[in-house]
Design a protein around this motif. Sequence first.
Motif, PDB file in Angstrom:
ATOM      1  N   ALA A  33      -2.508 -47.810  -1.457  1.00  8.38           N
ATOM      2  CA  ALA A  33      -1.845 -49.106  -1.600  1.00  8.38           C
ATOM      3  C   ALA A  33      -0.460 -48.939  -2.214  1.00  8.38           C
ATOM      4  CB  ALA A  33      -2.702 -50.043  -2.443  1.00  8.38           C
ATOM      5  N   PHE A  34      -0.349 -48.040  -3.190  1.00  7.99           N
ATOM      6  CA  PHE A  34       0.942 -47.808  -3.842  1.00  7.99           C
ATOM      7  C   PHE A  34       1.949 -47.235  -2.852  1.00  7.99           C
ATOM      8  CE2 PHE A  34       3.780 -45.160  -6.535  1.00  7.99           C
ATOM      9  CZ  PHE A  34       4.300 -46.170  -7.323  1.00  7.99           C
ATOM     10  N   GLU A  35       1.521 -46.245  -2.078  1.00  3.51           N
ATOM     11  CA  GLU A  35       2.442 -45.634  -1.125  1.00  3.51           C
ATOM     12  C   GLU A  35       2.813 -46.595   0.001  1.00  3.51           C
ATOM     13  OE1 GLU A  35       0.576 -41.986   0.002  1.00  3.51           O
ATOM     14  OE2 GLU A  35       1.022 -41.006  -1.917  1.00  3.51           O
ATOM     15  N   ALA A  36       1.883 -47.462   0.397  1.00  2.00           N
ATOM     16  CA  ALA A  36       2.214 -48.465   1.418  1.00  2.00           C
ATOM     17  C   ALA A  36       3.265 -49.430   0.896  1.00  2.00           C
ATOM     18  CB  ALA A  36       0.948 -49.219   1.827  1.00  2.00           C
ATOM     19  N   HIS A  37       3.157 -49.802  -0.387  1.00  2.00           N
ATOM     20  CA  HIS A  37       4.163 -50.682  -0.986  1.00  2.00           C
ATOM     21  C   HIS A  37       5.523 -49.988  -1.020  1.00  2.00           C
ATOM     22  CE1 HIS A  37       5.608 -53.967  -3.551  1.00  2.00           C
ATOM     23  NE2 HIS A  37       6.281 -53.030  -4.193  1.00  2.00           N
ATOM     24  N   LEU A  38       5.538 -48.715  -1.409  1.00  2.00           N
ATOM     25  CA  LEU A  38       6.806 -47.981  -1.448  1.00  2.00           C
ATOM     26  C   LEU A  38       7.456 -47.936  -0.069  1.00  2.00           C
ATOM     27  CD1 LEU A  38       6.065 -44.878  -3.713  1.00  2.00           C
ATOM     28  CD2 LEU A  38       7.092 -47.051  -4.346  1.00  2.00           C
ATOM     29  N   ALA A  39       6.640 -47.728   0.951  1.00  2.00           N
ATOM     30  CA  ALA A  39       7.184 -47.627   2.305  1.00  2.00           C
ATOM     31  C   ALA A  39       7.922 -48.896   2.712  1.00  2.00           C
ATOM     32  CB  ALA A  39       6.060 -47.326   3.293  1.00  2.00           C
ATOM     33  N   GLY A  40       7.487 -50.039   2.182  1.00  2.00           N
ATOM     34  CA  GLY A  40       8.121 -51.298   2.543  1.00  2.00           C
ATOM     35  C   GLY A  40       9.211 -51.757   1.604  1.00  2.00           C
ATOM     36  N   HIS A  41       9.361 -51.101   0.432  1.00  2.00           N
ATOM     37  CA  HIS A  41      10.301 -51.609  -0.566  1.00  2.00           C
ATOM     38  C   HIS A  41      11.314 -50.582  -1.076  1.00  2.00           C
ATOM     39  CE1 HIS A  41       7.096 -54.639  -0.650  1.00  2.00           C
ATOM     40  NE2 HIS A  41       7.992 -55.450  -1.141  1.00  2.00           N
ATOM     41  N   ALA A  42      10.915 -49.319  -1.225  1.00  2.00           N
ATOM     42  CA  ALA A  42      11.822 -48.338  -1.833  1.00  2.00           C
ATOM     43  C   ALA A  42      13.038 -48.051  -0.966  1.00  2.00           C
ATOM     44  CB  ALA A  42      11.067 -47.037  -2.126  1.00  2.00           C
ATOM     45  N   GLY A  43      12.933 -48.249   0.336  1.00  2.00           N
ATOM     46  CA  GLY A  43      14.045 -47.980   1.221  1.00  2.00           C
ATOM     47  C   GLY A  43      14.971 -49.145   1.457  1.00  2.00           C
ATOM     48  N   GLY A  98      15.755 -49.016  -4.152  1.00  2.00           N
ATOM     49  CA  GLY A  98      15.582 -50.212  -3.334  1.00  2.00           C
ATOM     50  C   GLY A  98      15.053 -51.375  -4.148  1.00  2.00           C
ATOM     51  N   ARG A  99      13.944 -51.947  -3.703  1.00  2.00           N
ATOM     52  CA  ARG A  99      13.310 -53.067  -4.411  1.00  2.00           C
ATOM     53  C   ARG A  99      12.069 -52.589  -5.159  1.00  2.00           C
ATOM     54  NH1 ARG A  99      17.333 -56.958  -4.450  1.00  2.00           N
ATOM     55  NH2 ARG A  99      18.586 -56.389  -2.630  1.00  2.00           N
ATOM     56  N   MET A 100      12.216 -51.434  -5.789  1.00  2.00           N
ATOM     57  CA  MET A 100      11.141 -50.846  -6.576  1.00  2.00           C
ATOM     58  C   MET A 100      11.710 -50.347  -7.895  1.00  2.00           C
ATOM     59  SD  MET A 100       7.896 -50.147  -6.526  1.00  2.00           S
ATOM     60  CE  MET A 100       6.927 -49.348  -7.834  1.00  2.00           C
ATOM     61  N   PHE A 101      10.972 -50.593  -8.986  1.00  2.00           N
ATOM     62  CA  PHE A 101      11.380 -50.083 -10.293  1.00  2.00           C
ATOM     63  C   PHE A 101      10.235 -49.239 -10.845  1.00  2.00           C
ATOM     64  CE2 PHE A 101      12.418 -49.914 -14.762  1.00  2.00           C
ATOM     65  CZ  PHE A 101      13.805 -49.869 -14.775  1.00  2.00           C
ATOM     66  N   TYR A 102      10.593 -48.048 -11.316  1.00  2.00           N
ATOM     67  CA  TYR A 102       9.620 -47.111 -11.870  1.00  2.00           C
ATOM     68  C   TYR A 102       9.866 -47.012 -13.376  1.00  2.00           C
ATOM     69  CZ  TYR A 102       9.700 -45.601  -6.927  1.00  2.00           C
ATOM     70  OH  TYR A 102       9.699 -45.558  -5.551  1.00  2.00           O
ATOM     71  N   PRO A 121      19.330 -34.679  -8.532  1.00  2.00           N
ATOM     72  CA  PRO A 121      19.140 -36.082  -8.157  1.00  2.00           C
ATOM     73  C   PRO A 121      18.460 -36.285  -6.808  1.00  2.00           C
ATOM     74  CG  PRO A 121      21.283 -35.820  -9.170  1.00  2.00           C
ATOM     75  CD  PRO A 121      20.715 -34.446  -9.020  1.00  2.00           C
ATOM     76  N   ASP A 122      18.825 -35.519  -5.795  1.00  2.00           N
ATOM     77  CA  ASP A 122      18.220 -35.703  -4.480  1.00  2.00           C
ATOM     78  C   ASP A 122      16.722 -35.431  -4.516  1.00  2.00           C
ATOM     79  OD1 ASP A 122      20.637 -36.400  -3.448  1.00  2.00           O
ATOM     80  OD2 ASP A 122      21.002 -34.521  -2.380  1.00  2.00           O
ATOM     81  N   ARG A 123      16.314 -34.431  -5.280  1.00  2.00           N
ATOM     82  CA  ARG A 123      14.886 -34.130  -5.370  1.00  2.00           C
ATOM     83  C   ARG A 123      14.142 -35.244  -6.116  1.00  2.00           C
ATOM     84  NH1 ARG A 123      12.122 -29.471  -4.650  1.00  2.00           N
ATOM     85  NH2 ARG A 123      13.926 -28.117  -4.991  1.00  2.00           N
ATOM     86  N   LEU A 124      14.732 -35.720  -7.200  1.00  2.00           N
ATOM     87  CA  LEU A 124      14.086 -36.791  -7.954  1.00  2.00           C
ATOM     88  C   LEU A 124      13.939 -38.045  -7.100  1.00  2.00           C
ATOM     89  CD1 LEU A 124      15.752 -36.350 -11.457  1.00  2.00           C
ATOM     90  CD2 LEU A 124      13.315 -36.091 -10.919  1.00  2.00           C
ATOM     91  N   ARG A 125      14.981 -38.414  -6.370  1.00  2.00           N
ATOM     92  CA  ARG A 125      14.886 -39.601  -5.514  1.00  2.00           C
ATOM     93  C   ARG A 125      13.844 -39.403  -4.410  1.00  2.00           C
ATOM     94  NH1 ARG A 125      20.589 -40.636  -6.841  1.00  2.00           N
ATOM     95  NH2 ARG A 125      21.190 -38.900  -5.488  1.00  2.00           N
ATOM     96  N   ALA A 126      13.809 -38.194  -3.837  1.00  2.00           N
ATOM     97  CA  ALA A 126      12.812 -37.912  -2.808  1.00  2.00           C
ATOM     98  C   ALA A 126      11.404 -38.012  -3.380  1.00  2.00           C
ATOM     99  CB  ALA A 126      13.052 -36.520  -2.203  1.00  2.00           C
ATOM    100  N   ALA A 127      11.228 -37.538  -4.605  1.00  2.00           N
ATOM    101  CA  ALA A 127       9.922 -37.595  -5.238  1.00  2.00           C
ATOM    102  C   ALA A 127       9.485 -39.045  -5.480  1.00  2.00           C
ATOM    103  CB  ALA A 127       9.956 -36.829  -6.561  1.00  2.00           C
ATOM    104  N   TYR A 128      10.344 -39.821  -6.130  1.00  2.00           N
ATOM    105  CA  TYR A 128       9.976 -41.201  -6.450  1.00  2.00           C
ATOM    106  C   TYR A 128       9.724 -42.022  -5.189  1.00  2.00           C
ATOM    107  CZ  TYR A 128      10.771 -40.723 -11.444  1.00  2.00           C
ATOM    108  OH  TYR A 128      10.670 -40.350 -12.770  1.00  2.00           O
ATOM    109  N   ALA A 129      10.468 -41.754  -4.134  1.00  2.00           N
ATOM    110  CA  ALA A 129      10.266 -42.494  -2.892  1.00  2.00           C
ATOM    111  C   ALA A 129       8.874 -42.271  -2.317  1.00  2.00           C
ATOM    112  CB  ALA A 129      11.318 -42.095  -1.864  1.00  2.00           C
ATOM    113  N   GLN A 130       8.241 -41.136  -2.691  1.00  2.00           N
ATOM    114  CA  GLN A 130       6.894 -40.827  -2.218  1.00  2.00           C
ATOM    115  C   GLN A 130       5.826 -41.096  -3.273  1.00  2.00           C
ATOM    116  OE1 GLN A 130       6.878 -36.884   0.001  1.00  2.00           O
ATOM    117  NE2 GLN A 130       8.985 -36.901  -0.773  1.00  2.00           N
ATOM    118  N   GLY A 131       6.231 -41.677  -4.414  1.00  2.00           N
ATOM    119  CA  GLY A 131       5.266 -41.944  -5.473  1.00  2.00           C
ATOM    120  C   GLY A 131       4.947 -40.735  -6.323  1.00  2.00           C
TER     121      GLY A 131
END
Length: 258
Positions: free
Chosen positions: A215-225, A159-163, A37-47
Amino acid sequence: MIPWLDDDTLEFPPTRRALGPRSDAPGLLAAGGDLRPDRLRAAYAQGIFPWYGEGQPILWWSTEPRMVLQTKNFKLARSLRKTVARFRRSPGCEIRVDSATETVLKACASTPRDGQNGTWILPEMQQAYLQLAREGSVHSVETWMDGELAGGLYGVNLGRMFYGESMFMRRTDASKIALAALICLCREHHIPWIDCQQQTSHLASMGAAPVTRAAFEAHLAGHAGQPAPQDWSYHPRLWAHLEVGDADGEPDDEPPTV
């Protein structure tokens, strides 16, 4: 040369090192590691997301561009609008969330896909996402008709992101109804983007569009956390979110199918 991940750390290579569009595997970033789980969450947080087939090592991807459905841009075609309206009125028809996640995963894994042999949702992948579901980071949105699971989808929430990961249907338009319900949930919880990973004409017809990796990674930086929603239950009042903000996508040229 694709980097091999160290089992003892959760670090990924910078996504800019993913293979480019002229390679045999555009977007491939790394291989190996595990699906804890920790690896998967780390991965998704970075896109970054895992995608591989039977007999392959775990492969990690960061595609460029990235297909994204902005919830404000969701296109509810007139025919689908009528289908959803009829579903809402019909006794025995309801949306449930997280009531049959394991069944949804297995159904998605067994659904034939055009141009694909087999499935990437292997048993170990299913178990990994089920563990994330137990920890509150994976949710299934399910279309139920007359006590039977007619279709649905599942995905990862940070956070405020759905994959979005995968969807299936056993009755016509059941997966589209689940997607419409997911849009309502995301609007309710102020989740503005749904990651769709790959570009398809079907997703584009419903409002999805490609964005750059930057653009995708910038959005993640502001929402996934940000803090994730705590209540993913589906209430009929949430259908009201479809009455504002969506775009009509096609003429009323076919009858409702539910």
